[in-house]
Design an enzyme around this catalytic site. Structure first.
Site, PDB file in Angstrom:
ATOM      1  N   LYS A 196       0.839  -1.204   0.000  1.00  0.00           N
ATOM      2  CA  LYS A 196       0.000   0.000   0.000  1.00  0.00           C
ATOM      3  C   LYS A 196       0.873   1.252   0.000  1.00  0.00           C
ATOM      4  O   LYS A 196       1.596   1.521   0.957  1.00  0.00           O
ATOM      5  CB  LYS A 196      -0.917   0.051   1.231  1.00  0.00           C
ATOM      6  CG  LYS A 196      -1.945   1.171   1.049  1.00  0.00           C
ATOM      7  CD  LYS A 196      -2.562   1.661   2.323  1.00  0.00           C
ATOM      8  CE  LYS A 196      -1.798   2.738   3.017  1.00  0.00           C
ATOM      9  NZ  LYS A 196      -1.784   4.054   2.356  1.00  0.00           N
ATOM     10  N   GLY A 248       7.258   4.604   8.211  1.00  0.00           N
ATOM     11  CA  GLY A 248       6.387   5.750   8.440  1.00  0.00           C
ATOM     12  C   GLY A 248       6.608   6.303   9.834  1.00  0.00           C
ATOM     13  O   GLY A 248       7.701   6.169  10.393  1.00  0.00           O
ATOM     14  N   SER A 249       5.563   6.880  10.401  1.00  0.00           N
ATOM     15  CA  SER A 249       5.713   7.549  11.695  1.00  0.00           C
ATOM     16  C   SER A 249       5.822   6.544  12.840  1.00  0.00           C
ATOM     17  O   SER A 249       5.287   5.431  12.760  1.00  0.00           O
ATOM     18  CB  SER A 249       4.520   8.477  11.930  1.00  0.00           C
ATOM     19  OG  SER A 249       3.341   7.710  11.974  1.00  0.00           O
ATOM     20  N   THR A 250       6.474   6.965  13.912  1.00  0.00           N
ATOM     21  CA  THR A 250       6.601   6.113  15.098  1.00  0.00           C
ATOM     22  C   THR A 250       5.220   5.806  15.680  1.00  0.00           C
ATOM     23  O   THR A 250       4.955   4.686  16.120  1.00  0.00           O
ATOM     24  CB  THR A 250       7.496   6.814  16.139  1.00  0.00           C
ATOM     25  OG1 THR A 250       8.794   6.948  15.550  1.00  0.00           O
ATOM     26  CG2 THR A 250       7.615   6.017  17.419  1.00  0.00           C
ATOM     27  N   GLU A 251       4.333   6.803  15.610  1.00  0.00           N
ATOM     28  CA  GLU A 251       2.980   6.630  16.153  1.00  0.00           C
ATOM     29  C   GLU A 251       2.260   5.453  15.469  1.00  0.00           C
ATOM     30  O   GLU A 251       1.737   4.554  16.134  1.00  0.00           O
ATOM     31  CB  GLU A 251       2.241   7.932  15.879  1.00  0.00           C
ATOM     32  CG  GLU A 251       0.940   8.098  16.564  1.00  0.00           C
ATOM     33  CD  GLU A 251       0.238   9.347  16.010  1.00  0.00           C
ATOM     34  OE1 GLU A 251       0.883  10.181  15.348  1.00  0.00           O
ATOM     35  OE2 GLU A 251      -0.987   9.431  16.231  1.00  0.00           O
ATOM     36  N   GLY A 253       3.696   3.138  13.642  1.00  0.00           N
ATOM     37  CA  GLY A 253       4.510   1.940  13.877  1.00  0.00           C
ATOM     38  C   GLY A 253       4.101   1.239  15.164  1.00  0.00           C
ATOM     39  O   GLY A 253       3.996   0.007  15.220  1.00  0.00           O
ATOM     40  N   GLU A 270      10.470   0.726  10.184  1.00  0.00           N
ATOM     41  CA  GLU A 270      11.460   1.788   9.957  1.00  0.00           C
ATOM     42  C   GLU A 270      10.723   3.086  10.209  1.00  0.00           C
ATOM     43  O   GLU A 270       9.865   3.481   9.422  1.00  0.00           O
ATOM     44  CB  GLU A 270      11.999   1.677   8.516  1.00  0.00           C
ATOM     45  CG  GLU A 270      13.332   2.366   8.357  1.00  0.00           C
ATOM     46  CD  GLU A 270      13.175   3.773   7.856  1.00  0.00           C
ATOM     47  OE1 GLU A 270      13.111   4.688   8.716  1.00  0.00           O
ATOM     48  OE2 GLU A 270      13.119   3.974   6.649  1.00  0.00           O
ATOM     49  N   CYS A 304      13.513  10.523   6.969  1.00  0.00           N
ATOM     50  CA  CYS A 304      13.521   9.985   8.338  1.00  0.00           C
ATOM     51  C   CYS A 304      14.896  10.101   8.978  1.00  0.00           C
ATOM     52  O   CYS A 304      15.010  10.278  10.178  1.00  0.00           O
ATOM     53  CB  CYS A 304      13.031   8.545   8.345  1.00  0.00           C
ATOM     54  SG  CYS A 304      13.765   7.557   7.054  1.00  0.00           S
ATOM     55  N   GLU A 401      10.276  15.079  15.656  1.00  0.00           N
ATOM     56  CA  GLU A 401      10.566  14.991  14.224  1.00  0.00           C
ATOM     57  C   GLU A 401       9.679  15.999  13.489  1.00  0.00           C
ATOM     58  O   GLU A 401       8.450  15.906  13.532  1.00  0.00           O
ATOM     59  CB  GLU A 401      10.263  13.571  13.724  1.00  0.00           C
ATOM     60  CG  GLU A 401      10.633  13.371  12.270  1.00  0.00           C
ATOM     61  CD  GLU A 401      10.382  11.946  11.767  1.00  0.00           C
ATOM     62  OE1 GLU A 401       9.273  11.429  11.960  1.00  0.00           O
ATOM     63  OE2 GLU A 401      11.301  11.372  11.173  1.00  0.00           O
TER      64      GLU A 401
END
Ligand code: NDP
Length: 491
Positions: A196, A248-251, A253, A270, A304, A401
């Protein structure tokens, strides 16, 4: 040289140089008015009947309408990938390699088209999509094609078996390159995939689907489902997906980590970063300035591993800052399709608002802002290259970030202090060290809690070199031999 004889004020105002427009032609590129899903080797109308627009962030024009996959669509894609898996995994490895070589070759042949579409859909300067994104994406397929029939050498005395269907979700900052990072190792190891792309940058993935058809890749080996975050969650949550790969974002993830916990699915994440780019007093300053600029203003800072925290040894703060400000004044912001452009458009209105919010917090918390004079185009999403001095480690701009062209400058006195400050972050993706001393580079690299440490350079990538993070930057490695590991079961 002309540049040396110009006064700083002339350089700063840009009065010394005028660049004639040098736009890359886009008339050779065909963007369809609508795209369906790519399932089982064919274009498939979405069961959802929903579509969404993808917009050129430099002009706010709608480029195309793209399908939004729902649960039925994602299930169709995973089913297609699952039924293609047996015969793909059973192919003689050299045959699989041939398909990957073919894809790499076709990407090179269609490089201009890919670069122009990447730039139109995402806002990045054409010189970056042309010279970095597309060649590196093709190189990834080429590199992993080389491993496909050498897995027994990659993992000596072990049998490397593929896992099954890989569900892969990628972000909008390097759409084609992230696609390559995900798909190439998965296919080389004998897996099939459902990918996706990000909601704001689906178009090069649709072109890649066309390349898969052109390469006569067996139907179902690669499936592409477009949509928003909800579609991503359907892919990562599907019970027949054996391996999840996310960038993508840590959130998000963390959400995915919770979603797959206890399912036995393999996971690599990642995620975000807040890298320190550290300049010692013995560093070659002009080179360091180029590295700093490349570290944070490349791809509008939508990177990133961006060197978003500059740590400067206190004794050289004055001269370094002077050089850096002069260099910032020469960056050209504007039409991403212009070959002279250094800073393109911000990827979306939403991302622009996030950058503006964090920059406002920097000012409110007392840091000093510097932005060079430059005219912003009337339409589209833009943000000037920005740097902050007087930054405290507690400021949001030093901790969060930003994912934009915004640099936070801090100082240090001793190497120990540099290490302490560099590692004082929940992230651990990358770092840069600038010094004349080889021994100091090694000393620093040993102490950096970062997956990648660049020495006297920044943002260098190579398919053979593993990339990934520590702490909240995620886990698992992509690229290199290590990048194959998450896609195989070793027996
Ligand atoms: P996200 O992490 O939301 O997006 C990355 C991908 O995940 C997209 O394809 C997204 O779809 C998809 N996604 C979103 N929610 C879910 C979910 N619950 N399950 C599965 N997939 C999901 O990043 P954003 O685009 O929202 O950007 C927000 C911030 O994240 C940025 O400002 C930046 O700071 C950071 N970021 C970091 C990246 C990195 O590489 N470190 C890359 C991108 C963003 P959709 O596109 O539709 O949202």
């Amino acid at each position: 040289m002309a540049i040396a004889s110009r006064k700083p004020a002339e350089l700063a105002t840009g009065a010394a140089f005028e660049y004639a427009p040098a736009p890359e032609a886009s008339d050779h590129v065909k963007i369809a008015s609508r795209y369906d899903l790519f399932i089982g080797g064919k274009s498939v109308r979405p069961h959802s009947k929903h579509r969404f627009a993808t917009v050129n962030p430099a002009t706010e024009e709608v480029l195309s309408e793209v399908a939004e996959a729902d649960e039925v669509d994602v299930d169709r894609a995973v089913t297609a990938a699952a039924s293609a898996f047996g015969s793909w995994a059973a192919l003689p490895p050299a045959r699989r390699a041939r398909y990957l070589f073919r894809i790499s070759r076709l990407m090179q042949e269609r490089a201009r088209e890919l670069a122009v579409i990447e730039t139109m859909d995402g806002g990045k300067p054409i010189k970056e999509s042309r010279d970095v994104d597309v060649p590196l994406a093709a190189a990834h397929f080429f590199y992993y094609a080389g491993w496909a029939d050498k897995l027994e050498w990659a993992f000596p005395n072990r049998r490397a078996l593929p896992l099954g269907v890989a569900g892969q979700v990628i972000p909008w900052n390097f759409p084609l390159l992230m696609l390559a990072w995900k798909i190439a190792p998965a296919l080389a190891a004998g897996n099939t995939v459902v990918l996706k792309p990000a909601e704001t940058t689906p178009l090069t993935a649709m072109l890649f689907a066309d390349i898969c058809v052109q390469a006569e890749l067996p139907p179902g080996v690669v499936n592409i489902v477009t949509g928003a975050g909800g579609t991503g969650a359907l892919v990562t949550g599907h019970p027949n997906v054996r391996k999840v790969a996310f960038t993508g974002s840590t959130e998000v993830g963390k959400l995915i980590q919770r979603q797959v916990a206890g399912t036995g699915k393999r996971l690599t994440l990642e995620l975000g970063g807040k890298a320190a780019n550290i300049v010692f007093d013995d560093a070659p300053l002009d080179q360091a300035v180029e590295g700093i600029v490349n570290g944070i203003y490349f791809n509008q800072g939508h990177v990133c591993c961006a060197g978003s925290r500059l740590l400067v040894q206190e004794s050289i703060m004055g001269p370094l800052l002077e050089k850096l400000k002069l260099r910032l004044a020469t960056l050209r912001l504007g039409d991403p399709l212009d070959k002279n452009t250094d800073i393109g458009a911000i990827n979306s209105r939403q991302q622009l608002q996030k950058i503006e919010g964090l920059v406002a917090s920097g000012v409110a918390e007392g840091a000093e802002i510097y932005q060079p004079e430059c005219r912003l185009p009337d339409r589209g999403y833009w943000f000037r290259p920005t740097l902050f001095t007087g930054v405290a480690q507690s400021h949001r701009i030093a901790r969060e970030e930003i994912f934009g062209p915004v640099l936070a400058v801090l100082t240090f006195r001793t190497p120990d202090e540099a290490v302490e400050k560099a590692n004082n972050t929940p992230y651990g993706l990358s770092a840069g060290v600038w010094t004349d001393k080889g021994s100091r580079i090694l000393w620093m690299a040993e102490r950096m809690r970062a997956g990648v440490v660049w020495a006297n350079t920044y943002n260098r990538f190579d398919p053979s070199s593993p990339f990934g993070g520590y702490k909240e930057s995620g886990f698992g490695r992509e690229g290199g031999l290590q990048g194959l590991l998450p896609y195989v079961e070793l027996s």
